[in-house]
Design a protein around this motif. Structure first.
Motif, PDB file in Angstrom:
ATOM      1  N   MET A  86       0.827  -1.217   0.000  1.00 46.94           N
ATOM      2  CA  MET A  86       0.000   0.000   0.000  1.00 46.94           C
ATOM      3  C   MET A  86       0.862   1.268   0.000  1.00 46.94           C
ATOM      4  O   MET A  86       1.898   1.337   0.649  1.00 46.94           O
ATOM      5  CB  MET A  86      -0.917  -0.030   1.243  1.00 46.94           C
ATOM      6  CG  MET A  86      -1.912   1.115   1.344  1.00 46.94           C
ATOM      7  SD  MET A  86      -2.834   1.447  -0.178  1.00 46.94           S
ATOM      8  CE  MET A  86      -3.675   2.966   0.258  1.00 46.94           C
ATOM      9  N   MET A  87       0.397   2.213  -0.746  1.00 40.59           N
ATOM     10  CA  MET A  87       1.163   3.454  -0.897  1.00 40.59           C
ATOM     11  C   MET A  87       1.110   4.307   0.375  1.00 40.59           C
ATOM     12  O   MET A  87       0.124   4.303   1.095  1.00 40.59           O
ATOM     13  CB  MET A  87       0.546   4.250  -2.045  1.00 40.59           C
ATOM     14  CG  MET A  87       1.397   5.404  -2.544  1.00 40.59           C
ATOM     15  SD  MET A  87       0.467   6.441  -3.681  1.00 40.59           S
ATOM     16  CE  MET A  87       0.118   5.271  -4.985  1.00 40.59           C
ATOM     17  N   GLU A  88       2.170   5.022   0.636  1.00 47.87           N
ATOM     18  CA  GLU A  88       2.168   5.981   1.753  1.00 47.87           C
ATOM     19  C   GLU A  88       1.092   7.037   1.519  1.00 47.87           C
ATOM     20  O   GLU A  88       0.908   7.491   0.389  1.00 47.87           O
ATOM     21  CB  GLU A  88       3.524   6.698   1.825  1.00 47.87           C
ATOM     22  CG  GLU A  88       4.616   5.891   2.452  1.00 47.87           C
ATOM     23  CD  GLU A  88       4.586   5.963   3.974  1.00 47.87           C
ATOM     24  OE1 GLU A  88       3.645   6.547   4.541  1.00 47.87           O
ATOM     25  OE2 GLU A  88       5.524   5.415   4.584  1.00 47.87           O
ATOM     26  N   LYS A  89       0.439   7.450   2.577  1.00 46.42           N
ATOM     27  CA  LYS A  89      -0.623   8.433   2.430  1.00 46.42           C
ATOM     28  C   LYS A  89      -0.112   9.721   1.784  1.00 46.42           C
ATOM     29  O   LYS A  89      -0.786  10.323   0.956  1.00 46.42           O
ATOM     30  CB  LYS A  89      -1.243   8.758   3.784  1.00 46.42           C
ATOM     31  CG  LYS A  89      -2.459   9.641   3.652  1.00 46.42           C
ATOM     32  CD  LYS A  89      -2.965  10.183   4.960  1.00 46.42           C
ATOM     33  CE  LYS A  89      -4.099  11.164   4.726  1.00 46.42           C
ATOM     34  NZ  LYS A  89      -3.786  12.259   3.811  1.00 46.42           N
ATOM     35  N   ILE A  90       1.081  10.104   2.172  1.00 52.26           N
ATOM     36  CA  ILE A  90       1.628  11.355   1.658  1.00 52.26           C
ATOM     37  C   ILE A  90       1.871  11.290   0.156  1.00 52.26           C
ATOM     38  O   ILE A  90       1.595  12.239  -0.575  1.00 52.26           O
ATOM     39  CB  ILE A  90       2.920  11.706   2.418  1.00 52.26           C
ATOM     40  CG1 ILE A  90       2.536  12.141   3.834  1.00 52.26           C
ATOM     41  CG2 ILE A  90       3.705  12.778   1.707  1.00 52.26           C
ATOM     42  CD1 ILE A  90       3.670  12.668   4.648  1.00 52.26           C
ATOM     43  N   THR A  91       2.359  10.154  -0.290  1.00 52.34           N
ATOM     44  CA  THR A  91       2.552   9.979  -1.732  1.00 52.34           C
ATOM     45  C   THR A  91       1.204   9.934  -2.434  1.00 52.34           C
ATOM     46  O   THR A  91       1.050  10.459  -3.534  1.00 52.34           O
ATOM     47  CB  THR A  91       3.329   8.684  -2.014  1.00 52.34           C
ATOM     48  OG1 THR A  91       4.532   8.693  -1.250  1.00 52.34           O
ATOM     49  CG2 THR A  91       3.673   8.591  -3.480  1.00 52.34           C
ATOM     50  N   ALA A 129       9.364   9.046  -0.726  1.00 47.43           N
ATOM     51  CA  ALA A 129       8.309   9.799  -1.409  1.00 47.43           C
ATOM     52  C   ALA A 129       8.894  10.629  -2.542  1.00 47.43           C
ATOM     53  O   ALA A 129       8.308  10.704  -3.634  1.00 47.43           O
ATOM     54  CB  ALA A 129       7.578  10.692  -0.420  1.00 47.43           C
ATOM     55  N   LYS A 130      10.035  11.241  -2.308  1.00 48.91           N
ATOM     56  CA  LYS A 130      10.653  12.057  -3.357  1.00 48.91           C
ATOM     57  C   LYS A 130      10.956  11.234  -4.600  1.00 48.91           C
ATOM     58  O   LYS A 130      10.754  11.698  -5.722  1.00 48.91           O
ATOM     59  CB  LYS A 130      11.952  12.682  -2.834  1.00 48.91           C
ATOM     60  CG  LYS A 130      11.739  13.931  -1.991  1.00 48.91           C
ATOM     61  CD  LYS A 130      13.083  14.524  -1.589  1.00 48.91           C
ATOM     62  CE  LYS A 130      12.903  15.784  -0.742  1.00 48.91           C
ATOM     63  NZ  LYS A 130      14.222  16.355  -0.329  1.00 48.91           N
ATOM     64  N   GLN A 131      11.448  10.026  -4.380  1.00 50.06           N
ATOM     65  CA  GLN A 131      11.754   9.185  -5.540  1.00 50.06           C
ATOM     66  C   GLN A 131      10.493   8.844  -6.325  1.00 50.06           C
ATOM     67  O   GLN A 131      10.466   8.940  -7.553  1.00 50.06           O
ATOM     68  CB  GLN A 131      12.446   7.897  -5.079  1.00 50.06           C
ATOM     69  CG  GLN A 131      13.851   8.150  -4.575  1.00 50.06           C
ATOM     70  CD  GLN A 131      14.540   6.864  -4.138  1.00 50.06           C
ATOM     71  OE1 GLN A 131      14.728   6.629  -2.953  1.00 50.06           O
ATOM     72  NE2 GLN A 131      14.871   6.020  -5.099  1.00 50.06           N
ATOM     73  N   ARG A 139       2.503  18.544   2.118  1.00 51.86           N
ATOM     74  CA  ARG A 139       3.120  17.731   3.180  1.00 51.86           C
ATOM     75  C   ARG A 139       4.583  17.423   2.862  1.00 51.86           C
ATOM     76  O   ARG A 139       5.442  17.463   3.758  1.00 51.86           O
ATOM     77  CB  ARG A 139       2.327  16.448   3.389  1.00 51.86           C
ATOM     78  CG  ARG A 139       1.001  16.706   4.089  1.00 51.86           C
ATOM     79  CD  ARG A 139       0.055  15.533   4.011  1.00 51.86           C
ATOM     80  NE  ARG A 139      -1.248  15.857   4.580  1.00 51.86           N
ATOM     81  CZ  ARG A 139      -2.180  16.563   3.949  1.00 51.86           C
ATOM     82  NH1 ARG A 139      -1.961  17.017   2.728  1.00 51.86           N
ATOM     83  NH2 ARG A 139      -3.325  16.830   4.535  1.00 51.86           N
ATOM     84  N   ILE A 140       4.845  17.138   1.627  1.00 46.82           N
ATOM     85  CA  ILE A 140       6.227  16.921   1.193  1.00 46.82           C
ATOM     86  C   ILE A 140       7.033  18.196   1.397  1.00 46.82           C
ATOM     87  O   ILE A 140       8.156  18.182   1.892  1.00 46.82           O
ATOM     88  CB  ILE A 140       6.258  16.551  -0.310  1.00 46.82           C
ATOM     89  CG1 ILE A 140       5.410  15.315  -0.589  1.00 46.82           C
ATOM     90  CG2 ILE A 140       7.700  16.351  -0.777  1.00 46.82           C
ATOM     91  CD1 ILE A 140       5.935  14.056   0.002  1.00 46.82           C
ATOM     92  N   HIS A 141       6.410  19.285   1.001  1.00 48.21           N
ATOM     93  CA  HIS A 141       7.035  20.595   1.120  1.00 48.21           C
ATOM     94  C   HIS A 141       7.430  20.869   2.581  1.00 48.21           C
ATOM     95  O   HIS A 141       8.541  21.305   2.877  1.00 48.21           O
ATOM     96  CB  HIS A 141       6.027  21.632   0.636  1.00 48.21           C
ATOM     97  CG  HIS A 141       6.645  22.879   0.126  1.00 48.21           C
ATOM     98  ND1 HIS A 141       6.019  23.722  -0.753  1.00 48.21           N
ATOM     99  CD2 HIS A 141       7.839  23.442   0.373  1.00 48.21           C
ATOM    100  CE1 HIS A 141       6.803  24.744  -1.018  1.00 48.21           C
ATOM    101  NE2 HIS A 141       7.914  24.604  -0.346  1.00 48.21           N
ATOM    102  N   ILE A 142       6.518  20.590   3.476  1.00 47.93           N
ATOM    103  CA  ILE A 142       6.762  20.800   4.904  1.00 47.93           C
ATOM    104  C   ILE A 142       7.908  19.913   5.409  1.00 47.93           C
ATOM    105  O   ILE A 142       8.839  20.396   6.052  1.00 47.93           O
ATOM    106  CB  ILE A 142       5.477  20.493   5.709  1.00 47.93           C
ATOM    107  CG1 ILE A 142       4.442  21.597   5.476  1.00 47.93           C
ATOM    108  CG2 ILE A 142       5.787  20.350   7.199  1.00 47.93           C
ATOM    109  CD1 ILE A 142       3.058  21.291   6.050  1.00 47.93           C
ATOM    110  N   LEU A 143       7.839  18.651   5.080  1.00 50.03           N
ATOM    111  CA  LEU A 143       8.893  17.733   5.547  1.00 50.03           C
ATOM    112  C   LEU A 143      10.251  18.144   4.982  1.00 50.03           C
ATOM    113  O   LEU A 143      11.265  18.087   5.678  1.00 50.03           O
ATOM    114  CB  LEU A 143       8.570  16.296   5.130  1.00 50.03           C
ATOM    115  CG  LEU A 143       7.407  15.643   5.864  1.00 50.03           C
ATOM    116  CD1 LEU A 143       7.119  14.257   5.310  1.00 50.03           C
ATOM    117  CD2 LEU A 143       7.706  15.554   7.362  1.00 50.03           C
ATOM    118  N   HIS A 144      10.229  18.560   3.745  1.00 50.85           N
ATOM    119  CA  HIS A 144      11.474  19.004   3.110  1.00 50.85           C
ATOM    120  C   HIS A 144      12.115  20.145   3.895  1.00 50.85           C
ATOM    121  O   HIS A 144      13.318  20.132   4.170  1.00 50.85           O
ATOM    122  CB  HIS A 144      11.182  19.445   1.678  1.00 50.85           C
ATOM    123  CG  HIS A 144      12.363  20.012   0.959  1.00 50.85           C
ATOM    124  ND1 HIS A 144      13.391  19.217   0.491  1.00 50.85           N
ATOM    125  CD2 HIS A 144      12.692  21.284   0.642  1.00 50.85           C
ATOM    126  CE1 HIS A 144      14.302  19.987  -0.095  1.00 50.85           C
ATOM    127  NE2 HIS A 144      13.900  21.244  -0.026  1.00 50.85           N
TER     128      HIS A 144
END
Lengths: 108, 108
Positions: free
Chosen positions: A1-6, B89-91, B15-20
DNA sequence: ATAAGCGATATCGGTATACGATATTGCTTT
DNA sequence: AAAGCAATATCGTATACCGATATCGCTTAT
């Protein structure tokens, strides 16, 4: 299952994804869904069809019902307005994404 | 005003932006919001704070309340789990985005 | 000629998320 | 002790996502 964030990302990206494909060739819901599935992504028809409707209503897509082997498919293609928007959106997205993903390039 | 489609993308990416950013240095809500604003983006505090809460609850961020000039700021930094997730997630995002944005590179 | 089959689209009710607006926190100054 | 202020937290409404179910439109079998 994919990560929610992705997954959130995937969903936020889906409209662009659709327009991108509709620019290359006419698409219809079920095939588009299948192709996503082949790449490991999934989207509910309860999500997908309303998105198509909305994109058409807003003038980015235009549809045509075609009988293929006795079954009705609703093919969507991109409009001139859709192309304009897509081009602009791609540029903005690239700017947004480039900064954040910059340092993951070498990991490809 | 931003196109809705670009906005959807922005929100899916937040969310990615925040974690980054939290990976580079501790961040807190109000400053993060201001910095987005400086780049022409806006996110409601009614959206932003619950996102921070959720990322912390899920173990991607950890917070610490700090008194700065008599005002309490809640600084968030990324956790080991958050780093792992972010890298992955980035990948995935890069793969998703590269195909679709490929042909917009020369327009930069 | 009608009903069963089937690919494909459409919609429904429940749940989650985004928003602007308002309330609350916690410290400092008067 | 109360007013001021940066910052965080939450509220009510609107919209979006989901799996499940219903509907459509054509073809084939009875």
């Amino acid at each position: 299952m994919m990560e929610k964030i992705t997954r959130d990302f995937f969903l936020g990206f889906i409209r662009i994804h659709i327009l991108h494909h509709a620019e290359k060739e006419p698409i219809f819901g079920q095939r588009f869904s299948e192709e996503l599935g082949r790449h490991g992504y999934h989207i509910s028809y309860g999500t997908l069809y309303p998105i198509f409707h909305r994109l058409e209503k807003e003038g980015y897509l235009v549809s045509e019902k075609i009988n293929v082997g006795g079954k009705i498919r609703k093919y969507y293609k991109i409009t001139r307005k859709g192309k304009r928007m897509l081009t602009e959106a791609k540029q903005q997205i690239r700017e947004l994404v480039d900064e954040v993903l910059e340092d993951s390039k070498e990991l490809k």
